[in-house]
Structure formats: structure tokens, C-alpha cells
Design a protein around this motif. Structure first.
Motif, mmCIF file in Angstrom:
data_model
loop_
_atom_site.group_PDB
_atom_site.id
_atom_site.type_symbol
_atom_site.label_atom_id
_atom_site.label_comp_id
_atom_site.label_asym_id
_atom_site.label_seq_id
_atom_site.Cartn_x
_atom_site.Cartn_y
_atom_site.Cartn_z
ATOM 1 N N THR A 79 87.477 17.990 69.857
ATOM 2 C CA THR A 79 86.697 19.306 70.550
ATOM 3 C C THR A 79 87.441 20.974 69.425
ATOM 4 O O THR A 79 88.511 20.643 69.648
ATOM 5 N N GLU A 109 86.363 25.032 70.498
ATOM 6 C CA GLU A 109 85.853 25.731 71.292
ATOM 7 C C GLU A 109 85.005 25.182 72.110
ATOM 8 O O GLU A 109 83.335 26.344 72.249
ATOM 9 N N GLY A 110 85.221 24.033 72.849
ATOM 10 C CA GLY A 110 84.562 23.580 73.969
ATOM 11 C C GLY A 110 83.653 22.852 74.104
ATOM 12 O O GLY A 110 82.525 21.837 74.270
ATOM 13 N N LYS A 111 83.139 22.698 72.545
ATOM 14 C CA LYS A 111 81.974 21.557 72.299
ATOM 15 C C LYS A 111 82.625 20.250 70.721
ATOM 16 O O LYS A 111 83.696 20.420 69.881
ATOM 17 N N SER A 112 82.398 18.652 71.512
ATOM 18 C CA SER A 112 82.872 17.934 71.218
ATOM 19 C C SER A 112 82.178 16.770 69.787
ATOM 20 O O SER A 112 80.799 17.176 69.627
ATOM 21 N N SER A 144 88.088 29.476 63.135
ATOM 22 C CA SER A 144 88.005 29.981 64.866
ATOM 23 C C SER A 144 89.236 30.346 65.123
ATOM 24 O O SER A 144 90.370 30.045 64.731
ATOM 25 N N GLN A 196 90.862 29.455 68.179
ATOM 26 C CA GLN A 196 91.572 27.923 68.936
ATOM 27 C C GLN A 196 92.049 26.852 67.922
ATOM 28 O O GLN A 196 91.506 26.464 66.674
#
Length: 289
Positions: free
Chosen positions: A31, A33-36, A55, A57
């Protein structure tokens, strides 16, 4: 008998080859940046690492869910209830625990779980050996004995340029990792066999010295000129992997397995610079069908 594994075992096989060997793979998940993304289904290494570098993150990874494993087991058991489920080290991932929990939901299957106590290419060697032996009609006890011999003989070592990914993933002491980062130290890391966890095998000041150090570590276990099975994988560093290949080839009689990118979920814990080696005496594999 059928084989189930996870994408952290780095088989390097096509869909056709997996089908031919009766291997089913449950994908690990990353996952960002919130996307898996499910490894091998939703994203490739070539797509993942540019996203990682861009990213702000750090990634989060997870093993296949209990439900995902249960679906795989049900599908496989519809053709053959006898399953060997072979997975990356329980000392580095919760994947085996997830697989064991899933087995309770599929009572129609006769599932034997195997902890490889390693990961990536060295774990993949065990999976492929089990598949070949099962296809040749070996009894389960014979296959398990073969896998133990391969496990005992095989080692995995690697190095990398940056430590922030290992620190974030909890795979290395935060304090040790921070100090090493400040000093710009490059660690040499292995996988110990008892618990299947990471151990530091040395540290040097430059990445090139670290790659040379990895080859020296092989030579501590096997005299120069030994006949070895070798596989070099990398996260997203083909240049480093190529140099490492040449350093090894100059000192040992190598049977080379195809190199290339490792599991991107494993690479999420190391960062893109990682290069690693799986190695073992070639004679250990002579009896595989």
C-alpha cells in the motif's frame, strides 16, 4: 499433490510454467499513498519503484489475507486435496500464520505447511523443488526431506544503499539503523536459519565495498572455485546486480539461475538499491527430478 506459495518466494516463472508445475501463488500486498496493490496482479516492479521514489510516504506491506488463502486452497482442493503450502520465513512475515488460519476454513483439503525460514530466491528454490518432486510422484515424506536438505544448504545475503525502508518496516533496530544512516554505513545482511530473521554480517563505508564483502562472505563458507548454484536478484538496481554477478563469477564455478527484480513487496522493505544473492552447493540439487 499440489503446491501453494506466496509471491515473496520469487519463483520467476510464467503463468504457463506455474500451471505446468501445479503451483498456485497467493499475492502479497503493498500500500502506497492509500492505494493497495496485489503483487503480480495490479502492479509490476517497473511501475512500483518510480512511484516509491516519487512518494513522500513510505509503503506499508501485508501478507495475503486469510480469506485470500482460503480461496486459493478451495480452488486447488477441487482438483487435488493434498497440498504442500510453502512460504517465506515466519520470522519476517505473518504470511505463514495467515495460511495456517485459512487452512481451518477448508476442511476438505489436506494441507501441510512449510516454513522455508528464508525468502526470495532461496525460498523459491524449495518451492520449485517440491513441485518437481510432487509431479514426479514422490511421497510427501521424501519431499519434506529434500526441502530440509535444500534449506540447510542454502543461504541468502544482501546489501543496500539506504536504511530508511528497513527502519520503517521494523526489520532493523531503529537506533542501529539511524546511527548507520548518519555514518553512511552500508550493511551486509543475512537470513539466519533458526528463526528465519535478519542478522547483520558486517558493514562498510561504500556500496561497492559492500558488494565485494558479500562475495567474501560466500568464500568464508565455500572455497573459491567451488561449484555453486547462484541467483542474484535486486529491487530496482540492475547495474548493481550485474556488477555483483561479475564479482561472484570470477571466484566460483557457478550454475547461474536467471536474475532480475525480486518481489516488490520485499523490495518495499529494502528500497530500490538492494542487491542480494542466494547460494548453495550445486550438488544438493542433483537429485531433483
Amino acid at each position: 499433490m499440489r503446491i501453494v506459495t506466496d509471491s515473496g518466494t520469487d519463483l520467476g516463472l510464467s503463468s504457463e510454467q506455474l500451471n505446468e508445475l501445479n503451483i498456485s501463488v497467493a499475492p502479497l500486498v503493498v500500500t502506497l499513498e492509500g492505494k493497495s496493490y496485489r503483487e503480480g496482479l495490479d502492479i509490476t516492479p517497473e511501475e512500483f519503484y518510480p512511484l516509491l521514489e516519487a512518494s513522500k510516504q513510505l509503503p506499508i506491506t501485508s501478507q495475503p489475507s486469510v480469506g485470500a488463502f482460503a480461496e486459493v486452497y478451495k480452488s486447488v482442493a477441487a482438483n487435488d486435496p493434498d497440498i504442500l503450502s510453502i512460504h517465506m520465513s515466519s520470522g519476517l512475515s505473518g504470511t505463514l500464520n495467515s495460511a495456517q488460519a485459512a487452512a481451518k476454513l477448508v476442511p476438505e483439503a489436506n494441507i501441510t505447511h512449510i516454513d522455508t525460514k528464508t525468502l526470495s530466491a532461496a525460498a523459491g528454490w524449495q518451492v520449485k523443488a517440491a513441485a518437481a518432486a510432487a509431479k514426479a510422484g514422490w511421497a510427501k515424506d521424501q519431499i519434506l526431506a529434500l526441502l530440509k536438505r535444500i534449506s540447510d544448504a542454502s543461504d541468502s545475503i544482501y546489501t543496500l544503499k539506504e536504511l530508511k525502508y528497513l527502519i520503517h518496516g521494523g526489520r532493523i533496530s531503529h537506533l542501529t539503523g539511524t546511527i548507520a544512516s548518519l555514518l553512511d554505513i552500508k550493511p551486509m545482511i543475512g537470513v539466519e536459519k533458526k528463526g528465519g530473521t535478519y542478522i547483520q554480517l558486517g558493514r562498510v563505508r561504500t556500496f561497492n565495498k559492500a558488494m565485494e564483502g558479500l562475495v567474501d562472505l560466500i568464500a568464508r563458507q565455500h572455497p573459491e572455485g567451488s561449484a555453486l548454484r547462484i541467483q542474484v536478484l535486486h529491487a530496482f538496481n540492475p547495474e548493481g546486480a550485474s556488477k555483483l554477478h561479475d564479482l561472484i563469477d570470477a571466484r566460483f564455478k557457478c550454475t547461474w539461475l536467471p536474475g532480475g527484480p525480486m518481489s516488490l513487496v520485499l523490495g518495499a522493505h529494502t528500497g530500490p538499491s538492494m542487491v542480494g544473492i542466494a547460494f548453495a552447493p550445486e550438488g544438493v540439487f542433483a537429485e531433483i527430478p
